[in-house]
Design an enzyme around this catalytic site. Structure first.
Site, mmCIF file in Angstrom:
data_model
loop_
_atom_site.group_PDB
_atom_site.id
_atom_site.type_symbol
_atom_site.label_atom_id
_atom_site.label_comp_id
_atom_site.label_asym_id
_atom_site.label_seq_id
_atom_site.Cartn_x
_atom_site.Cartn_y
_atom_site.Cartn_z
ATOM 1 N NE ARG A 48 -3.406 -0.264 2.748
ATOM 2 C CZ ARG A 48 -4.596 -0.574 2.244
ATOM 3 N NH1 ARG A 48 -5.237 0.290 1.493
ATOM 4 N NH2 ARG A 48 -5.126 -1.761 2.492
ATOM 5 C CB THR A 95 4.287 -15.447 20.003
ATOM 6 O OG1 THR A 95 4.304 -16.093 18.737
ATOM 7 C CG2 THR A 95 3.793 -14.042 19.811
ATOM 8 C CB SER A 125 6.508 -11.451 19.978
ATOM 9 O OG SER A 125 5.109 -11.303 20.114
ATOM 10 C CE LYS A 129 1.103 -16.166 16.872
ATOM 11 N NZ LYS A 129 2.126 -15.121 16.677
#
Length: 325
Positions: A30, A240, A246, A183
């Protein structure tokens, strides 16, 4: 040619994987500066700086250019997937969903969203323990590719897999998606534990009890237990919940350190999907009668309904019970 829809760090890393061995990849982004940097300097300096991309990776800002691709890796933020797929050129090329989340307004898993947005297009899900910068660097990684049609899964695996990007096949699409969505919420909770300085014991306990919540929700929604204990469930959860690489863990860590969720999210140019998944997941669990106290606590923290100390007191005062429940 493989198409990649989404020019963030993960989309760029997947483009790098797919382009190895000289394969052509077209990445849609984008942001005009991302397109310009990839085509001019072979680098996504905005979202994945320092990773030199193969020269066979090209970028475009026009979704219509993807019509020539044999498959699309869809790596848009979960809440924008429907609108992007609806705007893409009409085609029945296979879709590989690489984002993790639940659509907030509908409560739908993303493969249901994709089927609604692209009627007739085959759909698969790619999920597992992956940090984009490690994948882009060619470090060993293993993931799950789930599709109901085994022929489709093999077709896609043969076009994406590399020696350092190992793909295991599954036909449990719901299980692969649910592991990846839940998660992210649990990673926020683990970040809170770290930011609040509650120790490694607490984080390990939270991962285990969070996995129990993931399992309850997954089994109630058609997932298989063996999928949830695999790469796209337990594997992704452990990764994660253990590192500030993360985005979800980092968001939780900031909350644990005393900053507000709104402040932390306003500072980000990347998306912590768990922040959008938590409220809808908590709502779905309540509607289905599934006990998910950790998820509910994260939703309260993100909405400002409760602060960290209040949530901790609520969790620690829960009555004792058998571990299997």
């Amino acid at each position: 040619m493989i198409g990649v829809i989404g020019g963030g760090a993960w989309g760029t890393a997947l483009a790098q994987v797919a382009a190895s061995e000289g394969r052509e990849v077209l990445l849609w982004a984008r942001e005009p500066d991302v397109v310009e940097a990839i085509n001019g300097q072979h680098e996504n300096a905005v979202f994945l700086p320092g990773s030199k991309l193969h020269e066979t990776v090209r970028a475009t800002g026009d979704l219509a250019d993807l019509a020539q691709c044999s498959a699309w890796l869809v790596v848009t933020p979960a809440q924008h997937m429907r609108s992007v797929l609806e705007a893409a050129p009409r085609s029945e090329v296979p879709l590989v969903l690489c984002s993790k989340g639940i659509e907030e307004r509908s409560g739908s898993l993303l493969h249901h969203v994709a089927v609604e947005a692209r009627s007739g297009a085959p759909v698969a899900v790619l999920s597992g323990p992956t940090f984009a910068h490690e994948v882009a660097a060619g470090l060993p990684t293993a993931v799950t590719l789930a599709a109901e049609d085994p022929g489709l899964a093999e077709f896609l695996r043969d076009r994406i897999a590399r020696p350092t990007f190992r793909i295991y096949l599954s036909d449990d699409v719901a299980g692969a998606e649910i592991g990846g969505a839940v998660k992210n919420v649990l990673a926020i909770a683990c970040g809170v534990v770290d930011g609040k300085g509650l120790g490694q014991n607490a984080r390990a306990a939270l991962i285990a009890r969070g996995f129990a919540e993931m399992t309850r929700f997954g089994l109630a929604n058609g997932a298989r237990r063996e999928t949830l204990v695999g790469l796209s469930g337990m594997g992704d959860l452990v990764l994660t919940c253990s590192s500030t690489s993360s985005r979800n863990f980092s968001l939780g860590k900031g909350i644990g350190e005393g900053r507000s969720a709104a402040e932390l999210m306003s500072d980000r140019k990347t998306v912590a999907e768990g922040a959008f998944t938590a409220p809808v997941l908590a709502r779905l669990a309540e509607q289905m009668g599934i006990e998910m106290p950790v998820v509910a606590s994260v939703a309260k923290l993100l909405s400002g309904e409760a602060n960290v100390d209040e949530v901790l007191q609520e969790l620690l005062s829960r009555p004792p019970r058998a571990e299997a429940h």
